[in-house]
Write an enzyme that holds these catalytic residues in place. Structure first.
Site, PDB file in Angstrom:
ATOM      1  N   ASP A 130    -136.940  76.730 -14.966  1.00 36.84           N
ATOM      2  CA  ASP A 130    -137.973  76.736 -16.030  1.00 36.84           C
ATOM      3  C   ASP A 130    -138.469  75.567 -16.275  1.00 36.84           C
ATOM      4  O   ASP A 130    -139.644  75.345 -16.931  1.00 36.84           O
ATOM      5  CB  ASP A 130    -137.186  77.522 -17.479  1.00 36.84           C
ATOM      6  CG  ASP A 130    -137.388  79.032 -17.518  1.00 36.84           C
ATOM      7  OD1 ASP A 130    -138.358  79.672 -17.090  1.00 36.84           O
ATOM      8  OD2 ASP A 130    -136.200  79.369 -17.716  1.00 36.84           O
TER       9      ASP A 130
HETATM   10  C1  BGC Z   1    -134.621  75.391 -21.110  1.00 37.54           C
HETATM   11  C2  BGC Z   1    -134.328  76.399 -19.972  1.00 37.54           C
HETATM   12  C3  BGC Z   1    -134.894  77.589 -20.643  1.00 37.54           C
HETATM   13  C4  BGC Z   1    -136.370  77.447 -21.007  1.00 37.54           C
HETATM   14  C5  BGC Z   1    -137.044  78.664 -21.668  1.00 37.54           C
HETATM   15  C6  BGC Z   1    -135.955  75.262 -21.504  1.00 37.54           C
HETATM   16  O1  BGC Z   1    -136.116  74.378 -22.726  1.00 37.54           O
HETATM   17  O2  BGC Z   1    -134.314  74.029 -20.626  1.00 37.54           O
HETATM   18  O3  BGC Z   1    -133.145  76.569 -19.765  1.00 37.54           O
HETATM   19  O4  BGC Z   1    -134.905  78.326 -19.771  1.00 37.54           O
HETATM   20  O5  BGC Z   1    -136.568  76.413 -22.190  1.00 37.54           O
HETATM   21  O6  BGC Z   1    -136.631  78.972 -22.714  1.00 37.54           O
HETATM   22  C1  NOJ Z   2    -132.352  79.803 -18.645  1.00 39.17           C
HETATM   23  C2  NOJ Z   2    -133.671  81.142 -18.453  1.00 39.17           C
HETATM   24  O1  NOJ Z   2    -133.007  82.081 -19.127  1.00 39.17           O
HETATM   25  C3  NOJ Z   2    -133.276  81.393 -16.808  1.00 39.17           C
HETATM   26  O2  NOJ Z   2    -134.230  82.376 -16.667  1.00 39.17           O
HETATM   27  C4  NOJ Z   2    -133.513  80.112 -16.089  1.00 39.17           C
HETATM   28  O3  NOJ Z   2    -133.404  80.511 -14.643  1.00 39.17           O
HETATM   29  C5  NOJ Z   2    -132.830  79.116 -16.418  1.00 39.17           C
HETATM   30  N1  NOJ Z   2    -132.842  78.784 -17.774  1.00 39.17           N
HETATM   31  C6  NOJ Z   2    -132.997  77.755 -15.568  1.00 39.17           C
HETATM   32  O4  NOJ Z   2    -134.124  77.091 -15.945  1.00 39.17           O
END
Ligand code: BGC
Ligand code: NOJ
Length: 814
Positions: free
Chosen positions: A487
């Site tokens: 993400d």
């Molecule tokens: C986090 C991710 C998460 C994303 C979406 C980011 O700040 O590092 O792990 O999936 O937010 O909520």
């Molecule tokens: C948490 C999110 O829920 C997941 O969808 C994502 O793949 C990981 N973060 C990595 O960014």
């Protein structure tokens, strides 16, 4: 250092001191009523939606952490001494403290001044209520006069509003108290037809429903004036903060035990029958009364608990292993499977790290979660798949999230996370292999939840691939969109505005930045779709998608290979990411793991080389970090990944979600030693001995462990609600043990450590119980199967003839 121990026989983790480094929680409820419950009685409850139907308050980011809970106070009426038998909130010294977190229940016990208290908390199946079953025992030589004060702090339903909109909500609170039962009915006068109730099996000596009366001015939950003085105020809340507290007095003879049952519940009345009498403002209690009465009877409480146990026996009984490794055994047999069910029930909503007011169900997350629970609840998995697919857009794209109550796509986040659609195929393939239920492919499913747009589910899968084909970049690799699995790799964002969301702001047209990870994912998803087509007699589709998968694999080898490992991406300037040409972020785990897992470079040695590079550059004793070297500054062209200090989260943290991709990659190479070694490094139970370093619960996975660049290397964050649960479960059960559902039967193809001489698995698959014993006769992974006494060809056990309920499989390795 440890803070407790596993009791595998009882399927419990026993916490033996309340001051764990961080709150160690459990969940109660598995259908519609849920609660978080910490080892010190903390946590809150909700009905279906953690934001919109919150029954009780929890305080996030409080000091001390873990505040707001199901607190009972014990008062010795002779001395005036009082305490919390769950330690919080009074933090009074206790003897014999323990918290047993089990499957859907927790029991917190302790003793002080000769009074032993033990409270079992659980949610009965098919009910919208929780039970606190308190046993008080007088272990003194003389009689004791004891008071019990219960307490809950009601949330004014919408947890977001409750925590912010004080100008309004401090004037809305309303309660009723009738026959000793406290009813919380804020907003019932207007549009709500639901209320909460809090009852007690004993005659009350008093009660309180206004927080300030119970606590006293300028006091906190650690020293409520009502408890201190041993006298409830019988307060009725008007506005401010409604609570529920009941005061019960007990006289216990030496050795005497008493059970007191508290019930906290959620109840709905018919919209047209809310009041009794009809033109009054008094709650109609006719339909809730029998429920309250039922659990005043301890026999009913006990049988509800037995039913809960039986429910978990059945769920966990689907896959049981006995191997030389006790950590893996208890994770697979108990805790990892349990965590997979928590991710099914909670998605990413409510934990110590998810506030319950934010995220809906993630499209990619929910599809991946299926890998971990489809075998336990196949019919609910089917329903989940159809819900997810109905949010898909007609372009084949997906809303990144959808809301559990409305089941509609979330417009605030939107779509264009270009990996999302592929996960639908991965999830459906897992469902089909587990159940053989191909009828799901014909189920009519809407696009974007719009009636009239229904197409068979199979068409949705084709559109998922089409979406990717319509978004191919300059090197023939899939365009990344807002982000892929990572993400925080936001290559079209270029944000220079503080506070702007990296996931939703886009300042580029998105026609350049490409993802090698999505390419690897597409190799897999197109192959899965090809297999689905082949099995359902669509030969043309089968060869079309098989070719697509092979072509993408070739493109990766041509444009996604860096010499010693797979590239991660191309940025918006067409520059490489995850390459030896970069100063930082030279090598990433996702493309190594996923390409190896998908079989890219399996034959020509690229996958082997990539995995060797993982071992060399990314593996640490605490798990495999996401990339190296960590980003030491903000790179506007990379996005959120470079916002984190080195070693945390996506910036070179150990993401326990993608470590299993490398594990499965090693299995594909036949390397059982490496696969199991990686598995053990992040296995919570195997890390129990370093609980002072790991700091979170040793019975469940956390999303992240701080990487080697962080000062707190080895410290976990974000436990429970993470795709880590499903992927590790899938990696060990289906790939390392190798017991894997296939369309034509159950594959038995273990790739276990060389030193393992034998192990056994009991697996219920499509209604048949397989009793599988594996013995090693020599090195290597070649397998010979004897099924009910007959040697068979290959490694797939075909389904038995109709009516056969159990099959014995003997596998010889080596
Ligand atoms: C986090 C991710 C998460 C994303 C979406 C980011 O700040 O590092 O792990 O999936 O937010 O909520
Ligand atoms: C948490 C999110 O829920 C997941 O969808 C994502 O793949 C990981 N973060 C990595 O960014």
């Amino acid at each position: 250092m440890k803070y407790g121990y596993f009791d595998d026989q009882a399927r419990e983790y026993v916490i033996t001191r309340p001051d764990t480094p961080l709150p160690w929680i459990n969940y109660i409820g598995c259908q519609s009523y849920f609660g978080i419950l910490s080892a010190t009685g903390g946590g809150y409850s909700y009905y279906k939606d953690a934001r919109l139907r919150r029954l009780t308050r929890g305080r996030y980011n409080n000091v001390p952490a873990d505040f707001g809970g199901r607190y009972v106070y014990v008062r010795d009426n002779a001395s005036g001494d009082y305490w919390s038998p769950s330690w919080m909130p009074t933090q009074t010294t206790l003897e014999d403290y323990s918290c047993r977190h089990g499957m859907g229940y927790s029991t917190i016990s302790s003793k002080r001044a000769g009074i032993r208290t033990s409270t079992r908390y659980f949610v009965p199946l098919d009910e919208t209520l929780e039970i606190w079953q308190v046993t008080v025992t007088n272990e003194r030589l003389e009689a004791a006069d004891i008071s019990l004060f219960s307490s809950v702090e009601f949330c004014l339903w919408d947890a977001q509003d409750d925590a912010t909109n004080f100008q309004r909500n401090l004037s809305t609170g309303q309660v009723e108290v009738d026959d000793g039962v406290i009813y919380h009915k804020t907003e019932y006068r207007e549009r709500r037809n639901h209320f909460a109730y809090f009852s007690c099996s004993e005659e009350l000596d008093g009660f309180d429903t206004q927080r300030e009366d119970f606590l006293g001015a300028w006091r906190g939950w650690d020293k409520p004036v009502a408890v201190e003085e041993g006298r409830s105020r019988n307060s009725i809340a008007h506005g401010w903060s409604p609570i529920g507290s009941q005061h019960v007095k007990l006289r216990l003879e030496p050795g005497e035990s008493r059970q007191i049952v508290y019930v906290l519940g959620y109840h709905e009345n018919d919209k047209d029958d809310k009041f009794d009498p009809p033109n009054s403002q008094t709650l109609n209690k006719k339909t809730v009364a029998p429920i309250i009465a039922k659990y005043r009877d301890i026999a009913n409480v006990e049988s509800a608990f037995d039913a809960l146990r039986a429910h978990w026996d059945q769920l966990l009984g689907v896959y049981q292993v006995t191997s030389p490794d006790q950590h893996a055994d208890r994770m697979v047999n108990i805790w990892n499977a349990y965590q997979c069910m928590a991710t099914f029930n909670m998605s990413r909503s409510a934990s110590s790290f998810e506030s319950g007011i934010g995220r809906g169900l993630g499209f990619r997350d929910s599809n991946q979660d299926l890998l971990g629970f489809v075998h336990m609840v196949p019919s609910r998995a089917r329903e989940r798949i159809l819900d997810i697919a109905a949010t898909q857009l007609s372009s084949g794209g997906a809303y990144h999230q959808y809301q559990p109550l409305t089941k509609k796509g979330n417009n605030d986040i939107g779509g264009d996370f270009n990996d999302d659609p592929h996960w639908l195929i991965v999830g459906v393939a897992a469902y089909l292999k587990e159940t053989g239920d191909f009828s799901i492919l014909d189920a009519p499913v809407m696009f974007d939840c719009l009636p009239g747009t229904e197409e068979p589910l199979y068409e949705h899968l084709k559109r998922s691939i089409q979406y990717a084909q319509d978004r191919i970049g300059p090197h023939g690799l899939p365009l990344i969109g807002r982000a892929d699995w990572n993400d925080c790799l936001n290559l079209n964002c270029f944000s220079d505005t503080p506070g702007e969301s990296f996931q939703t702001s886009t300042s580029k047209d998105g026609k350049v930045a490409e993802s090698v990870f999505i390419a690897g994912l597409m190799v897999l998803s197109a192959r899965e779709l090809s297999d689905i087509a082949a099995v359902s007699g669509k030969a043309e589709d089968a060869s079309y998608y098989a070719k697509l998968s092979a072509d993408m694999s070739a493109t990766i080898c041509e444009h996604g290979w860096d010499g010693d490992w797979f590239l991660r991406a191309y940025d918006d300037n067409g520059n490489k990411i995850g390459s030896k040409e970069n100063d930082e972020g030279k090598i990433y785990i996702e493309s190594q793991g996923f390409c190896a897992l998908a079989g890219v470079g399996l034959e020509d040695g690229k996958a082997r080389k990539a995995l060797d590079s993982v071992a060399k550059h990314l593996a640490t004793p605490h798990g495999i970090v996401l990339q190296q070297p960590a980003y030491s500054r903000y790179y506007i062209e990379y996005g959120e990944i470079s916002t984190y200090p080195p070693g945390y989260k996506e910036n070179a943290g150990i993401f326990c979600h993608n470590n299993p991709w490398v594990i499965i990659g090693e299995v594909m190479q036949g390397n059982g030693d490496a696969a199991f070694d990686y598995y053990s490094r992040i296995c919570p139970s195997a890390r129990e001995g370093i609980s002072d370093v790991h700091r979170l619960e040793p019975y469940v996975y956390a999303q992240m462990i701080a990487g080697r660049d962080a000062p707190s290397h080895g410290e976990a964050k974000n436990s429970w609600l993470t795709g880590t649960a499903a992927w590790n479960y899938y990696a060990i059960t289906q790939w390392i043990y190798g017991i894997r559902p296939e369309y034509s039967g159950l594959r038995v193809a273990p790739v276990v450590p060389e030193r393992w001489t034998d192990f056994k698995v009991n697996r219920v698959f499509r209604g048949v119980s397989y009793d599988i014993s594996v013995t090693r006769k020599g090195a290597g992974n070649a397998v010979t199967l004897t099924v009910d006494g007959t040697v068979i060809e290959g490694d797939i056990v075909p389904p038995p003839v109709n009516g056969v309920q159990s099959v014995k499989v003997e596998a010889v390795l080596g």
